[in-house]
Write a protein that holds these residues in place. Sequence first.
Motif, mmCIF file in Angstrom:
data_model
loop_
_atom_site.group_PDB
_atom_site.id
_atom_site.type_symbol
_atom_site.label_atom_id
_atom_site.label_comp_id
_atom_site.label_asym_id
_atom_site.label_seq_id
_atom_site.Cartn_x
_atom_site.Cartn_y
_atom_site.Cartn_z
ATOM 1 N N THR A 286 81.974 -21.570 73.534
ATOM 2 C CA THR A 286 81.429 -20.926 73.290
ATOM 3 C C THR A 286 79.979 -22.386 72.945
ATOM 4 O OG1 THR A 286 82.495 -19.794 71.305
ATOM 5 C CG2 THR A 286 80.438 -20.577 70.813
ATOM 6 N N THR A 310 74.358 -14.213 73.719
ATOM 7 C CA THR A 310 75.416 -13.497 73.243
ATOM 8 C C THR A 310 76.596 -14.476 72.757
ATOM 9 O OG1 THR A 310 74.645 -11.171 72.557
ATOM 10 C CG2 THR A 310 76.517 -11.684 72.323
ATOM 11 N N PRO A 312 79.941 -15.804 70.289
ATOM 12 C CA PRO A 312 80.913 -15.658 69.096
ATOM 13 C C PRO A 312 80.782 -16.868 68.228
ATOM 14 C CG PRO A 312 82.254 -17.036 70.617
ATOM 15 C CD PRO A 312 81.133 -16.103 71.542
ATOM 16 N N ASP A 313 81.209 -16.735 66.758
ATOM 17 C CA ASP A 313 80.624 -17.376 65.409
ATOM 18 C C ASP A 313 81.156 -18.106 65.673
ATOM 19 O OD1 ASP A 313 78.290 -15.213 65.114
ATOM 20 O OD2 ASP A 313 79.716 -14.206 63.804
ATOM 21 N N THR A 314 82.591 -18.788 65.975
ATOM 22 C CA THR A 314 83.889 -19.293 65.811
ATOM 23 C C THR A 314 84.076 -19.963 67.679
ATOM 24 O OG1 THR A 314 85.587 -17.576 66.445
ATOM 25 C CG2 THR A 314 84.939 -18.130 63.968
#
Length: 420
Positions: A286, A310, A312-314
């Motif tokens: 990320t 796009t 991921p949040d983690t």
Amino acid sequence: MRRRLALLVTATTSLVLIAMLVPMALLVRSAAENGAVAQATTEAQSVAALIGTVDLAALALTANRSSAANGHQISVFLPDGTVVGASTARSPAVELAARGRSLSAEAPGGGREILVAVQGETGTSVVRVLLTADDLSRGVQAAWLGLLLLGLTLIGVGMLIADRLAVALTRPMTGLAHVSHRLAGGDLAARAAPTGPPEIRAAALALNHLATRIDDLLHEERESVADISHRLRTPLTGLRLEAESLTDPEEAERLGGRVDALDRAVTSVIVDVRRRTRERGSCDATTVVAARVTFWSVLAEEQNRPLTLTLPDTPLPVATSADDLAATVDALLENVFAHTPEGVPMSVRLTPTPSGAELAVTDSGPGMRTEALERGRSGGDSTGLGLDIARRTAQSAGGTMTLTTPPNGGTTVTLTFATP
């Protein structure tokens, strides 16, 4: 090979033992028969020596005692038809012996008659000793059993020796195969132990020599690439000086950042080519993908190219180093900028998967041929190494790379990475 050698030695040993033990078994049986006949002849002669010298009672007592002591039926046929000892009928062989000829003949039931003729004043007396089939084969079965056990023991010893010899041959060969697989896997420090027969030792020495030569050639290649990469530092220094001399601070900072990024890339090349093997690291995909997309977003904005990201949040750990993943993202985005017109939209999507992560770079350009996946092949005027860098990075991280081109245009390059 080990099993085949054991079977070969077993078959050879069995044939040799059959050729040796079968005649020996026949000889044992013949020796047992001859011994029984010789003993019976001695008994008959000892009784025959008393005929004419003792009375009938003493002769009968002697015949019965000898019969009881040796287990053989002894009969004495006198000229007047009297039978002394074991009572039995006169057989054709007895009639023939009564003519004055000692002989032996087969008896009913597989036995043998031993007949001794004794000439007297009143005619010819015949002493008959009957040998049964058991008498003729006494001790043969025990001897045959001993020979069988001896043969099985020799076969077992032969198989054991053959197995040890097979291990002495196959173990060095297995070691050679193991070392060759290690060399094929990139472990250039692998070396074979020169053990075993002379031919296998020679093969091991040749394999070691080949591995050393490959190591030397790769070392020379690494140093050559490192030297070439190092030469790029001189023009980079000139570019940095020119960037610093610009009057526009923003332009100078932007150009200086580009030069610093190029300098880091050259340094990474020098470090990579001097490494003996590529260590499998790990990083947060990320963070790396976000940083590289941010770097390329400046160029996308200049070309009026919509860029969608796009993430991921983690954090999303993957089994590859941050430098390798960054080089992969750079190669994919550079392909889009180099092979699609300005203004063509593009997107970068990083999503978690059950086994790791998936990175997809999509553009809306004219599409890319699948031949571009081959190293050195390109649809444009480029080296064709960008996609190969991405493919090798994904494979080293336990993943794959796929390229899809829909019929309505556009290209999607999808990489998968395993978790560390």
